[in-house]
Design a protein around this motif. Structure first.
Motif, PDB file in Angstrom:
ATOM      1  N   PHE A 155       0.830  -1.198   0.000  1.00 24.95           N
ATOM      2  CA  PHE A 155       0.000   0.000   0.000  1.00 24.95           C
ATOM      3  C   PHE A 155       0.867   1.251   0.000  1.00 24.95           C
ATOM      4  O   PHE A 155       0.684   2.142  -0.833  1.00 24.95           O
ATOM      5  CB  PHE A 155      -0.938  -0.002   1.217  1.00 24.95           C
ATOM      6  N   TYR A 156       1.832   1.317   0.913  1.00 23.86           N
ATOM      7  CA  TYR A 156       2.681   2.506   1.008  1.00 23.86           C
ATOM      8  C   TYR A 156       3.589   2.666  -0.205  1.00 23.86           C
ATOM      9  O   TYR A 156       3.742   3.772  -0.733  1.00 23.86           O
ATOM     10  CB  TYR A 156       3.511   2.494   2.297  1.00 23.86           C
ATOM     11  N   VAL A 157       4.178   1.589  -0.664  1.00 24.20           N
ATOM     12  CA  VAL A 157       5.086   1.680  -1.813  1.00 24.20           C
ATOM     13  C   VAL A 157       4.335   2.180  -3.044  1.00 24.20           C
ATOM     14  O   VAL A 157       4.764   3.127  -3.718  1.00 24.20           O
ATOM     15  CB  VAL A 157       5.765   0.318  -2.091  1.00 24.20           C
ATOM     16  N   ILE A 158       3.203   1.567  -3.348  1.00 21.53           N
ATOM     17  CA  ILE A 158       2.464   1.958  -4.551  1.00 21.53           C
ATOM     18  C   ILE A 158       1.851   3.347  -4.392  1.00 21.53           C
ATOM     19  O   ILE A 158       1.882   4.157  -5.328  1.00 21.53           O
ATOM     20  CB  ILE A 158       1.410   0.893  -4.913  1.00 21.53           C
ATOM     21  N   ALA A 159       1.319   3.662  -3.215  1.00 16.02           N
ATOM     22  CA  ALA A 159       0.732   4.989  -3.004  1.00 16.02           C
ATOM     23  C   ALA A 159       1.789   6.086  -3.105  1.00 16.02           C
ATOM     24  O   ALA A 159       1.563   7.124  -3.737  1.00 16.02           O
ATOM     25  CB  ALA A 159       0.029   5.050  -1.647  1.00 16.02           C
ATOM     26  N   ILE A 160       2.943   5.855  -2.515  1.00 13.31           N
ATOM     27  CA  ILE A 160       3.999   6.877  -2.541  1.00 13.31           C
ATOM     28  C   ILE A 160       4.535   7.064  -3.952  1.00 13.31           C
ATOM     29  O   ILE A 160       4.633   8.187  -4.455  1.00 13.31           O
ATOM     30  CB  ILE A 160       5.126   6.523  -1.547  1.00 13.31           C
ATOM     31  N   PHE A 161       4.890   5.957  -4.623  1.00 12.36           N
ATOM     32  CA  PHE A 161       5.517   6.076  -5.937  1.00 12.36           C
ATOM     33  C   PHE A 161       4.527   6.376  -7.061  1.00 12.36           C
ATOM     34  O   PHE A 161       4.920   6.885  -8.108  1.00 12.36           O
ATOM     35  CB  PHE A 161       6.321   4.816  -6.268  1.00 12.36           C
ATOM     36  N   SER A 162       3.246   6.054  -6.874  1.00  9.60           N
ATOM     37  CA  SER A 162       2.274   6.275  -7.942  1.00  9.60           C
ATOM     38  C   SER A 162       1.438   7.531  -7.765  1.00  9.60           C
ATOM     39  O   SER A 162       0.959   8.081  -8.750  1.00  9.60           O
ATOM     40  CB  SER A 162       1.324   5.082  -8.042  1.00  9.60           C
ATOM     41  N   LEU A 163       1.250   7.970  -6.530  1.00  8.49           N
ATOM     42  CA  LEU A 163       0.420   9.145  -6.283  1.00  8.49           C
ATOM     43  C   LEU A 163       1.234  10.335  -5.769  1.00  8.49           C
ATOM     44  O   LEU A 163       1.217  11.411  -6.369  1.00  8.49           O
ATOM     45  CB  LEU A 163      -0.681   8.817  -5.266  1.00  8.49           C
ATOM     46  N   CYS A 164       1.924  10.117  -4.655  1.00  9.41           N
ATOM     47  CA  CYS A 164       2.579  11.237  -3.977  1.00  9.41           C
ATOM     48  C   CYS A 164       3.754  11.820  -4.763  1.00  9.41           C
ATOM     49  O   CYS A 164       3.798  13.029  -5.005  1.00  9.41           O
ATOM     50  CB  CYS A 164       3.044  10.808  -2.591  1.00  9.41           C
ATOM     51  N   ILE A 165       4.696  10.991  -5.138  1.00  6.83           N
ATOM     52  CA  ILE A 165       5.895  11.493  -5.804  1.00  6.83           C
ATOM     53  C   ILE A 165       5.565  12.183  -7.133  1.00  6.83           C
ATOM     54  O   ILE A 165       6.055  13.290  -7.376  1.00  6.83           O
ATOM     55  CB  ILE A 165       6.955  10.389  -5.961  1.00  6.83           C
ATOM     56  N   PRO A 166       4.734  11.597  -8.003  1.00  9.70           N
ATOM     57  CA  PRO A 166       4.422  12.326  -9.239  1.00  9.70           C
ATOM     58  C   PRO A 166       3.735  13.676  -8.989  1.00  9.70           C
ATOM     59  O   PRO A 166       4.042  14.661  -9.661  1.00  9.70           O
ATOM     60  CB  PRO A 166       3.491  11.375  -9.992  1.00  9.70           C
ATOM     61  N   ALA A 167       2.808  13.736  -8.025  1.00 11.71           N
ATOM     62  CA  ALA A 167       2.124  14.995  -7.732  1.00 11.71           C
ATOM     63  C   ALA A 167       3.097  16.033  -7.166  1.00 11.71           C
ATOM     64  O   ALA A 167       3.071  17.205  -7.561  1.00 11.71           O
ATOM     65  CB  ALA A 167       0.974  14.758  -6.757  1.00 11.71           C
ATOM     66  N   ILE A 168       3.960  15.614  -6.259  1.00 11.09           N
ATOM     67  CA  ILE A 168       4.960  16.522  -5.680  1.00 11.09           C
ATOM     68  C   ILE A 168       5.925  16.986  -6.763  1.00 11.09           C
ATOM     69  O   ILE A 168       6.314  18.164  -6.805  1.00 11.09           O
ATOM     70  CB  ILE A 168       5.709  15.842  -4.521  1.00 11.09           C
ATOM     71  N   LYS A 169       6.302  16.090  -7.646  1.00 15.02           N
ATOM     72  CA  LYS A 169       7.227  16.431  -8.725  1.00 15.02           C
ATOM     73  C   LYS A 169       6.622  17.485  -9.643  1.00 15.02           C
ATOM     74  O   LYS A 169       7.282  18.479  -9.984  1.00 15.02           O
ATOM     75  CB  LYS A 169       7.583  15.168  -9.509  1.00 15.02           C
ATOM     76  N   ILE A 170       5.369  17.316 -10.034  1.00 12.25           N
ATOM     77  CA  ILE A 170       4.710  18.287 -10.910  1.00 12.25           C
ATOM     78  C   ILE A 170       4.584  19.635 -10.202  1.00 12.25           C
ATOM     79  O   ILE A 170       4.888  20.685 -10.785  1.00 12.25           O
ATOM     80  CB  ILE A 170       3.343  17.768 -11.384  1.00 12.25           C
ATOM     81  N   ALA A 171       4.164  19.629  -8.935  1.00 12.82           N
ATOM     82  CA  ALA A 171       4.031  20.881  -8.178  1.00 12.82           C
ATOM     83  C   ALA A 171       5.383  21.578  -8.050  1.00 12.82           C
ATOM     84  O   ALA A 171       5.481  22.809  -8.204  1.00 12.82           O
ATOM     85  CB  ALA A 171       3.435  20.601  -6.800  1.00 12.82           C
ATOM     86  N   SER A 172       6.432  20.822  -7.793  1.00 16.89           N
ATOM     87  CA  SER A 172       7.775  21.403  -7.670  1.00 16.89           C
ATOM     88  C   SER A 172       8.228  22.013  -8.987  1.00 16.89           C
ATOM     89  O   SER A 172       8.818  23.097  -9.008  1.00 16.89           O
ATOM     90  CB  SER A 172       8.783  20.336  -7.227  1.00 16.89           C
ATOM     91  N   LEU A 173       7.953  21.335 -10.091  1.00 15.88           N
ATOM     92  CA  LEU A 173       8.352  21.858 -11.400  1.00 15.88           C
ATOM     93  C   LEU A 173       7.592  23.133 -11.753  1.00 15.88           C
ATOM     94  O   LEU A 173       8.155  24.050 -12.370  1.00 15.88           O
ATOM     95  CB  LEU A 173       8.168  20.792 -12.478  1.00 15.88           C
ATOM     96  N   VAL A 174       6.331  23.228 -11.339  1.00 16.25           N
ATOM     97  CA  VAL A 174       5.574  24.466 -11.543  1.00 16.25           C
ATOM     98  C   VAL A 174       6.225  25.603 -10.758  1.00 16.25           C
ATOM     99  O   VAL A 174       6.419  26.712 -11.285  1.00 16.25           O
ATOM    100  CB  VAL A 174       4.090  24.289 -11.139  1.00 16.25           C
ATOM    101  N   LEU A 175       6.585  25.348  -9.500  1.00 22.66           N
ATOM    102  CA  LEU A 175       7.248  26.377  -8.692  1.00 22.66           C
ATOM    103  C   LEU A 175       8.596  26.774  -9.284  1.00 22.66           C
ATOM    104  O   LEU A 175       8.928  27.960  -9.368  1.00 22.66           O
ATOM    105  CB  LEU A 175       7.440  25.883  -7.253  1.00 22.66           C
TER     106      LEU A 175
END
Length: 161
Positions: free
Chosen positions: A65-85
């Motif tokens: 649960f944690y591995v898939i949630a972190i690598f599939s949801l959290c990291i991509p969303a954080i990455k996109i938000a960081s790139l916008v900033l």
């Protein structure tokens, strides 16, 4: 250094549009059906990334649960938000945003982990005699988001130097 959008206005606008497209692909790819499993011609199960994560949570499979949630949801969303900033805010060499960009570039290859896991799932199920797998558009949209984000981060990294 000023923001990337100020130094490279046309490229900055294109990057922002591509980042929004990547975010849209991420949202669609996570919620859309990835594949349908048909077992012994009687049982059929269509899964999405969200339904898989929810199923792992309900079955108390915490590690997956944690591995898939972190690598599939959290990291991509954080990455996109960081790139916008990084694209739209003023930053200098050695600043927090510059270090964030370095981290994104260094660990960018890990964003393909989730696509790799889904591919392994497909291969393992396709090898089974009693199961048939049909791939749906969600897998392609999700992979598009991951690849688009990787390309954009590379582009931003080049512009920032």
């Amino acid at each position: 250094m000023k923001s990337i959008i100020r130094n490279f206005p046309r490229q900055g606008i294109i990057i922002n549009l591509l980042l929004m497209a990547s975010l849209a692909c991420l949202v669609i790819g996570v919620s859309a059906p990835l594949l349908t499993l048909e077992k012994m011609y009687f049982f059929e199960n269509t899964v999405s990334l969200l339904s898989t994560i929810k199923g792992l949570y309900l079955q108390k499979e915490w590690f997956l649960f944690y591995v898939i949630a972190i690598f599939s949801l959290c990291i991509p969303a954080i990455k996109i938000a960081s790139l916008v900033l990084i694209t739209n805010m003023h930053f200098e060499q050695g600043s927090f945003l510059d270090k964030t960009l370095q981290i994104i570039e260094t660990f960018g290859k890990w964003s393909m982990l989730d696509v790799f896991v889904v591919a392994l799932l497909l291969v393992s199920v396709k090898l089974g005699v009693l199961a048939k797998v049909d791939v749906h558009y969600g897998l392609y949209v999700f992979a598009t988001s991951v690849l688009l984000t990787m390309g954009i981060s590379f582009w931003i990294h080049k512009l920032s130097r």
